[in-house]
Design a protein around this motif. Structure first.
Motif, PDB file in Angstrom:
ATOM      1  N   MET A   1       0.843  -1.198   0.000  1.00 57.42           N
ATOM      2  CA  MET A   1       0.000   0.000   0.000  1.00 57.42           C
ATOM      3  C   MET A   1       0.880   1.250   0.000  1.00 57.42           C
ATOM      4  O   MET A   1       1.883   1.291   0.705  1.00 57.42           O
ATOM      5  N   SER A   2       0.511   2.226  -0.812  1.00 59.13           N
ATOM      6  CA  SER A   2       1.348   3.429  -0.868  1.00 59.13           C
ATOM      7  C   SER A   2       1.131   4.281   0.390  1.00 59.13           C
ATOM      8  O   SER A   2       0.118   4.161   1.074  1.00 59.13           O
ATOM      9  N   SER A   3       2.140   5.108   0.644  1.00 57.40           N
ATOM     10  CA  SER A   3       2.054   5.948   1.847  1.00 57.40           C
ATOM     11  C   SER A   3       0.845   6.875   1.781  1.00 57.40           C
ATOM     12  O   SER A   3       0.222   7.184   2.791  1.00 57.40           O
ATOM     13  N   LEU A   4       0.524   7.273   0.546  1.00 55.38           N
ATOM     14  CA  LEU A   4      -0.607   8.178   0.388  1.00 55.38           C
ATOM     15  C   LEU A   4      -1.912   7.480   0.783  1.00 55.38           C
ATOM     16  O   LEU A   4      -2.782   8.074   1.427  1.00 55.38           O
ATOM     17  N   ARG A   6      -2.055   5.028   2.875  1.00 53.56           N
ATOM     18  CA  ARG A   6      -1.993   4.876   4.327  1.00 53.56           C
ATOM     19  C   ARG A   6      -2.470   6.156   5.008  1.00 53.56           C
ATOM     20  O   ARG A   6      -3.219   6.136   5.965  1.00 53.56           O
ATOM     21  N   LYS A   7      -2.005   7.270   4.457  1.00 53.62           N
ATOM     22  CA  LYS A   7      -2.421   8.581   4.981  1.00 53.62           C
ATOM     23  C   LYS A   7      -3.945   8.696   4.908  1.00 53.62           C
ATOM     24  O   LYS A   7      -4.600   9.087   5.875  1.00 53.62           O
ATOM     25  N   ARG A  10      -5.643   6.561   7.568  1.00 51.72           N
ATOM     26  CA  ARG A  10      -5.504   7.105   8.924  1.00 51.72           C
ATOM     27  C   ARG A  10      -6.297   8.401   9.095  1.00 51.72           C
ATOM     28  O   ARG A  10      -6.881   8.650  10.139  1.00 51.72           O
ATOM     29  N   GLU A  11      -6.310   9.231   8.037  1.00 53.29           N
ATOM     30  CA  GLU A  11      -7.081  10.484   8.134  1.00 53.29           C
ATOM     31  C   GLU A  11      -8.563  10.171   8.269  1.00 53.29           C
ATOM     32  O   GLU A  11      -9.255  10.786   9.066  1.00 53.29           O
ATOM     33  N   ARG A 295      -2.861  22.987   3.157  1.00 58.49           N
ATOM     34  CA  ARG A 295      -1.444  22.944   3.453  1.00 58.49           C
ATOM     35  C   ARG A 295      -0.827  21.611   2.995  1.00 58.49           C
ATOM     36  O   ARG A 295       0.240  21.594   2.388  1.00 58.49           O
ATOM     37  N   GLU A 296      -1.547  20.541   3.248  1.00 60.63           N
ATOM     38  CA  GLU A 296      -1.012  19.233   2.853  1.00 60.63           C
ATOM     39  C   GLU A 296      -0.994  19.094   1.337  1.00 60.63           C
ATOM     40  O   GLU A 296      -0.108  18.451   0.786  1.00 60.63           O
ATOM     41  N   LEU A 299       2.067  20.757   0.220  1.00 62.46           N
ATOM     42  CA  LEU A 299       3.242  19.934   0.551  1.00 62.46           C
ATOM     43  C   LEU A 299       3.419  18.815  -0.481  1.00 62.46           C
ATOM     44  O   LEU A 299       4.524  18.582  -0.967  1.00 62.46           O
ATOM     45  N   LEU A 300       2.311  18.150  -0.799  1.00 60.59           N
ATOM     46  CA  LEU A 300       2.401  17.066  -1.774  1.00 60.59           C
ATOM     47  C   LEU A 300       2.875  17.601  -3.115  1.00 60.59           C
ATOM     48  O   LEU A 300       3.669  16.966  -3.812  1.00 60.59           O
ATOM     49  N   LYS A 301       2.415  18.803  -3.450  1.00 61.00           N
ATOM     50  CA  LYS A 301       2.868  19.396  -4.708  1.00 61.00           C
ATOM     51  C   LYS A 301       4.357  19.711  -4.629  1.00 61.00           C
ATOM     52  O   LYS A 301       5.092  19.539  -5.616  1.00 61.00           O
ATOM     53  N   TYR A 305       4.251  15.634  -6.397  1.00 58.67           N
ATOM     54  CA  TYR A 305       3.014  14.942  -6.779  1.00 58.67           C
ATOM     55  C   TYR A 305       2.256  15.836  -7.753  1.00 58.67           C
ATOM     56  O   TYR A 305       2.130  17.042  -7.516  1.00 58.67           O
ATOM     57  N   SER A 309      -2.604  13.087  -9.334  1.00 60.57           N
ATOM     58  CA  SER A 309      -2.553  12.135  -8.209  1.00 60.57           C
ATOM     59  C   SER A 309      -3.129  12.744  -6.936  1.00 60.57           C
ATOM     60  O   SER A 309      -3.727  12.036  -6.125  1.00 60.57           O
TER      61      SER A 309
ATOM     62  N   ASN B  86       6.612  20.739 -11.768  1.00 58.89           N
ATOM     63  CA  ASN B  86       6.289  19.599 -10.924  1.00 58.89           C
ATOM     64  C   ASN B  86       7.325  18.480 -11.100  1.00 58.89           C
ATOM     65  O   ASN B  86       7.820  17.912 -10.125  1.00 58.89           O
ATOM     66  N   ARG B  89      10.617  19.486  -9.503  1.00 59.21           N
ATOM     67  CA  ARG B  89      10.597  19.284  -8.048  1.00 59.21           C
ATOM     68  C   ARG B  89      10.691  17.809  -7.716  1.00 59.21           C
ATOM     69  O   ARG B  89      11.426  17.401  -6.818  1.00 59.21           O
ATOM     70  N   ARG B  90       9.940  17.007  -8.449  1.00 57.67           N
ATOM     71  CA  ARG B  90       9.894  15.582  -8.149  1.00 57.67           C
ATOM     72  C   ARG B  90      11.265  14.926  -8.320  1.00 57.67           C
ATOM     73  O   ARG B  90      11.685  14.121  -7.509  1.00 57.67           O
ATOM     74  N   SER B 105      -0.279  11.872  10.068  1.00 59.07           N
ATOM     75  CA  SER B 105      -0.863  10.526  10.095  1.00 59.07           C
ATOM     76  C   SER B 105       0.102   9.459   9.583  1.00 59.07           C
ATOM     77  O   SER B 105      -0.276   8.295   9.518  1.00 59.07           O
ATOM     78  N   LEU B 106       1.322   9.840   9.210  1.00 57.95           N
ATOM     79  CA  LEU B 106       2.280   8.856   8.710  1.00 57.95           C
ATOM     80  C   LEU B 106       3.489   8.777   9.641  1.00 57.95           C
ATOM     81  O   LEU B 106       3.916   9.794  10.197  1.00 57.95           O
ATOM     82  N   LEU B 114       6.660   8.488   1.261  1.00 56.69           N
ATOM     83  CA  LEU B 114       5.767   9.345   0.499  1.00 56.69           C
ATOM     84  C   LEU B 114       6.517   9.956  -0.681  1.00 56.69           C
ATOM     85  O   LEU B 114       5.957  10.141  -1.770  1.00 56.69           O
ATOM     86  N   GLU B 117       8.399   6.950  -3.088  1.00 57.48           N
ATOM     87  CA  GLU B 117       7.500   6.217  -3.982  1.00 57.48           C
ATOM     88  C   GLU B 117       7.359   6.853  -5.354  1.00 57.48           C
ATOM     89  O   GLU B 117       7.024   6.193  -6.334  1.00 57.48           O
ATOM     90  N   ILE B 118       7.566   8.160  -5.423  1.00 53.87           N
ATOM     91  CA  ILE B 118       7.388   8.794  -6.737  1.00 53.87           C
ATOM     92  C   ILE B 118       8.730   9.244  -7.334  1.00 53.87           C
ATOM     93  O   ILE B 118       8.750   9.850  -8.406  1.00 53.87           O
TER      94      ILE B 118
END
Lengths: 778, 239
Positions: A1-4, A6-7, A10-11, A295-296, A299-301, A305, A309, B86, B89-90, B105-106, B114, B117-118
């Motif tokens: 399972m990817s961390s995303l 999993r997040k 849990r969220e 905010r998250e 962060l992912l960007k 990401y 996605s 993007n 950055r990746r 949560s991780l 996180l 993986e990419i």
């Protein structure tokens, strides 16, 4: 399972209460839609299976007395597959321990072999033995109402002769799925029963040897029903035929079809409204939930990401919540559907129930619910991913507040700072405040829509039974009786007044539109059961023309002043043109009235009556009832109080339980919305509120800021909800209009009050649930 | 390790950035030219609002300049393409933020995953966490870690993809000096051992001692550039 993922899990777990609240909102809409769709499916499937298995007839006709050989001519009408002749007669029963006379419909069973058409489904015991003239099979609901078992017996008056009948079995018939006495409105199994007995026995009792007075036909596929009816009428008219009719006009089937139509109507309207409200709420709540994730998302960007996605990540979140909602909704919906269908079988008696909901209902409901949830959330996700990541990760810059003219007033100066904060926040984001209020308002509106049914039904019952009618009982005769009968009845003990009426079966046509609708003749100055307009009250029937109810005038596209073609289906089968002199509004049925003398004249029957409305002196009631049981030629006795009681009992068992569910769903909506609004407000303002705590504000004072806002929005929601609720109620009543009944648009003040109170308690409940959370947050 | 002869990893020319807030225009950058050499550790020093973070965000592809250009390995960065930024950055940039920005949560390991993986050629998350000295805290959630530990997880997360550029915005800003030193150690080690070009923002002048080069910011411009003759180890610092 990817961390995303999993997040995500849990969220979702962290937000479980909110997730559940949103899921329940979605579940409410879904459940309702599934319930309606599966009920329709089950009713339709059960009906068609029942009709097929029991060979329910396609065409029905009555006559006075037709010779047996006519049956062969009827069977030879082109398009007829099977024809079965029989005898149908009315009787008055004297049931042990039941004071009122009970009306029974007697139907003959073939002397040899099974019924060709309308086969009985034996529920207990056996069919009547043709060689034993006193054996009867009784309808199952009637047997249940009087606790009759095979072996029991009771007395009956068959054409003036008292007989003791022996119950040998109980049965159900496709002809009496909905068994109502002639002139009745709802099934009353205590006062109306169906009895089947051997043809010879019935022929002997009613003097119909080698004759029949009822015939039913089944048609070949592709047969022209109208043509068959025309030919059948021609064959029967010399023998007192009263106009054949198709399955669509058969009373039980007509009610059943109307009910299914009503359900279809409902499945469009109620769940649509509910689902729309749920979609709106889901949309609003999800949008705000995703705002807090800004905010998250940034962060992912920043990690690289891409928008796709990230969008998919939140889509999955919505899908999970939506799926939970749909699953809960499907389970509740399927259960409610089953329950609802079973409820129907209390009034619509089937020997079996096919509740096998196909996937269609669930797929439709699920797709609509998910689409609604996704539509709401994706807009928010798109807004969030559009921000450059640097900006998204910053805490949002302090919103720009301005001092408006309002804040310079004396009133504003008197406000303390926390109150100022509440008001400024609302004024700063009026749209958001409005939407939050609107969300609550919608749940109040749905509550009002549900609760107004009680008002509407009360008003309907009051108008029909109390303002419109003043008789205590209505006595219907088997055959037309001379007008002197009125005097005879007035002479009976306990009868205070008697008022005659005349009923004539008829077809009324206007242009190409034709409706089979009996005409009721009322005497001048009728007061016990006059022509009654819901607005104008009692109106006098002028001689010479028809008074047509509004619904029928629409079906026939006639206006006052138009002329309609009337074909009487009894006696001399008169055909003539008659003017429509007045249109009046009524809540039940599609009646047509005219002056009784005029009706008698055109029918050519002399001064006759079909029945009487009577007023009864309460102390002598028992004596009168006993007398009525012995009077020959009475086809039916209907008591107004019994009608009112049955009406409310039926409503109590259907609509009112139904309303209970709506109230529960609406409360789910308000709790869901309020709970989420507060939780989101909390997470949006966690920092600000924590700062206040640091500055020395007590928890209560901080709660005031947060809850003050919720309270203001709730108070705004009440009038808004009342207005929308009235609109919904108006829409519902106009959309629910059927030939059977129209529901008046009545919303009592108390209903607004109840809806507001329920919504307020839902808000209170949501606040209580958030209270624990706020302690942690602050 | 960098030296004068190292290739230029990143080259920015005439960068300007104007934020519009209502009717007011804020000039965050007023024509900045800067080169980062391969393996170099550059510290950006200056008061709040002097444009350091804006520059770092533009260099890292988190934000777009109003005008100017950025060359990465002699190729112009498509600053107007969200997709290109993007990918940049990746594949090439690791970020460390002042407030860690871990996903609560991780766990530590999952926060690193996180990113791995990419990424195209990442190191295993355990390795990255071992580099920052957290090999024994893999399965702790952020709430179970101290501020310094959280920041080191953030560093592990940034370096696990083996970025060409490590951009740190006030990485010690929220930490006490002792913890701050541990964090700086981790950054320096990455810079040395992996040869990652590193830019670090601080307003703490002492920290500038660990850099190869220090850029002084004021009012949206680089006002002074200083090359440290001796690069001091974080352990020698005190503030």
């Amino acid at each position: 399972m990817s961390s995303l993922d999993r997040k995500l899990i849990r969220e979702l777990w962290r937000l479980k209460a909110q997730v559940l609240a949103i899921a329940l909102v979605i579940a409410s809409g879904t459940a309702l839609l599934i319930m309606a769709l599966t009920t329709i499916e089950a009713l339709e499937e059960t009906t068609s299976a029942y009709y097929e298995r029991t060979r329910f007839a396609d065409v029905f006709a009555r006559a006075k007395r037709a010779p047996e050989y006519l049956g062969r001519d009827i069977a030879e009408i082109p398009g007829v597959r099977l024809a079965e002749t029989r005898i149908m007669e009315g009787a008055i029963l004297d049931m042990p321990g039941f004071p009122e006379p009970v009306v029974a419909q007697l139907i003959s069973l073939p002397e040899r072999g099974p019924e060709l058409l309308n086969a009985l489904v034996i529920r207990s015991g056996r069919l009547a033995d043709p060689t034993r003239p006193d054996e009867v099979v009784v309808s199952e609901p009637f047997a249940e109402a009087h606790s009759l078992k095979p072996g029991d017996s009771f007395d009956a008056v068959l054409r003036g002769r008292k007989r003791t009948l022996q119950v040998v079995g109980t049965a159900l018939s496709p002809e009496f799925v909905y068994a109502i006495a002639p002139g009745g409105l709802m099934p009353d199994d205590e006062r109306y029963g169906i009895l089947w007995m051997g043809q010879d026995a019935l022929a002997a009792a009613f003097d119909l040897e080698a004759a029949f007075n009822s015939v039913t036909l089944s048609l070949l596929p592709g047969a022209d029903e109208k043509d068959v009816i025309r030919r059948l009428d021609n064959l029967l008219s010399p023998f007192g035929g009263v106009g054949a009719y198709g399955r669509a006009d058969q009373t039980s089937n007509w009610f059943l079809e109307s009910e299914i139509a009503q359900q279809k109507n409902m499945s469009r309207i109620m769940p649509t409204i509910f689902l729309a409200v749920a979609a709106f709420l889901t949309n609003m709540v999800m949008a705000r939930l995703i705002e807090t994730e800004r905010r998250e998302i940034g962060l992912l960007k920043a990690f690289g990401y891409d928008n796709g996605s990230i969008g998919w990540h939140y889509t999955k979140m919505v899908l999970v919540i939506g799926t939970i909602g749909i699953l809960i909704g499907s389970l509740i919906g399927a259960w409610l559907g089953h329950w609802n269908t079973e409820l129907y079988t209390k009034f619509y008696r089937f020997p079996f129930l096919l509740y096998r909901p196909g996937p269609a209902g669930f797929v439709i409901a699920g797709a609509i619910s998910l689409a609604a949830a996704l539509a709401g959330s994706l807009a928010a996700v798109r807004r969030a991913v559009r921000l450059p990541p640097a900006e998204a990760m910053l805490p949002p810059s302090p919103p720009i507040y301005r001092r408006t003219w309002a804040s310079r007033t004396v009133l504003a100066r008197a406000l303390d700072e926390p109150s100022r904060m509440i008001l400024r926040r609302i004024i700063r984001w009026p749209l958001r405040a409005f939407l939050a209020s609107l969300g609550l308002a919608m749940s109040i509106a749905v509550l009002i829509m549900a609760l107004q049914w009680v008002d509407a039904i009360d008003s309907l019952a009051e108008t029909v039974f109390e303002r419109g009618q003043h008789q205590d009982a209505t006595v219907a005769f088997n055959d037309l009786q001379p007008i002197d009968t009125v005097g005879d009845f007035e002479g009976l003990p306990g009868v205070l007044a008697a008022e005659p009426y005349r009923y004539a079966s008829a077809r009324i046509g206007h242009g190409h539109l034709i409706e089979r609708q009996g005409i009721i003749g009322v005497p001048p100055g009728a007061i016990l059961s006059p022509v009654f307009d819901v607005e104008r009250g009692r109106i006098e029937a002028p001689p010479g023309g028809l008074m047509v109810s509004r619904k029928l005038s629409e079906l026939l596209d006639v206006r006052a002043g138009d002329t309609v073609a009337v074909e009487l289906l009894e006696g001399r089968q008169t055909r003539l043109s008659l003017p429509v002199v007045q249109i009046f509004e009524t809540y039940l049925g599609t009646p047509v009235y005219m002056d009784m003398a005029t009706l008698n004249r055109i029918a050519g029957d002399g001064r006759v009556v079909s029945g009487l409305h009577i007023r009864v002196d309460a102390p002598s009631r028992a004596t009168l009832l006993a007398r009525l049981k012995d009077i020959p030629n009475i086809a039916a006795v209907l008591f107004r109080q019994a009608a009112i009681d049955t009406f409310y009992k039926t409503m109590g068992e259907t609509i009112f339980i139904f309303i209970g569910f709506f109230v529960a769903f609406s409360m789910t909506l308000s709790v869901g919305v309020t709970y989420n609004s507060i939780r989101i407000a909390l997470s949006e303002r966690a920092r600000e509120l924590a700062t206040l705590r640091v500055l020395g504000f007590s928890r209560w004072e901080i709660s005031y800021i947060l809850l003050g806002e919720v309270s203001i929005l709730t108070w705004v929601a009440i009038p808004l909800g009342a207005t929308i609720g009235y609109g919904l109620a108006w829409y519902m009543t106009s959309a629910f209009e059927t030939e059977l009944y129209r529901v008046p648009l009545v919303v009592r003040d108390a209903t607004y009050g109840k809806a507001a109170l329920i919504a307020l308690s839902a808000t209170w409940f949501a606040l209580q649930s958030c209270d624990g959370a706020s302690t942690i947050w602050i | 390790m960098e030296n004068e002869a190292s290739a230029i990893a990143l080259e920015a020319r005439k960068l300007t950035k104007i934020y519009r807030m209502g009717t007011v225009e804020v000039h965050a950058l007023r024509g900045v030219d800067v080169d980062l050499r391969q393996g170099e550790l550059v510290v950006l020093l200056g008061p709040s609002g002097s444009g350091k973070s804006t520059l770092l965000n533009i260099l890292g592809g988190l934000d777009m300049p109003t005008s100017g250009s950025v060359m990465f390995r002699d190729q112009p960065l498509a600053l107007d393409s969200e997709r290109a930024l993007n990918l940049y950055r990746r594949n090439h940039v690791g970020f460390v933020f002042q407030f860690y920005n871990l996903i609560p949560s991780l766990t530590a390991r999952e926060n690193v995953s996180l990113v791995t993986e990419i990424a195209t050629n990442p190191m295993p998350p355990i390795e990255a966490l071992t580099i920052v000295g957290l090999g024994d805290r893999l399965d702790h959630f952020p709430a179970q870690l101290s501020g310094g530990e959280q920041q080191r997880v953030a560093i592990a997360r940034a370096i696990a993809k083996r970025p060409d550029l490590l951009l740190c915005d006030e990485p010690t800003g929220a930490l006490d000096s002792k913890t701050g030193i541990l964090v700086l150690d981790a950054i320096l080690r990455t810079n040395r051992e992996l040869g990652t070009t590193t830019a670090l923002i601080t307003h703490n002048a002492v920290i500038a001692e660990i850099a190869n080069r220090v850029l002084y910011f004021a009012d949206g411009r680089i006002v002074e550039t200083r090359r440290n003759a001796i690069q001091r180890a974080p352990g020698e610092l005190a503030w």
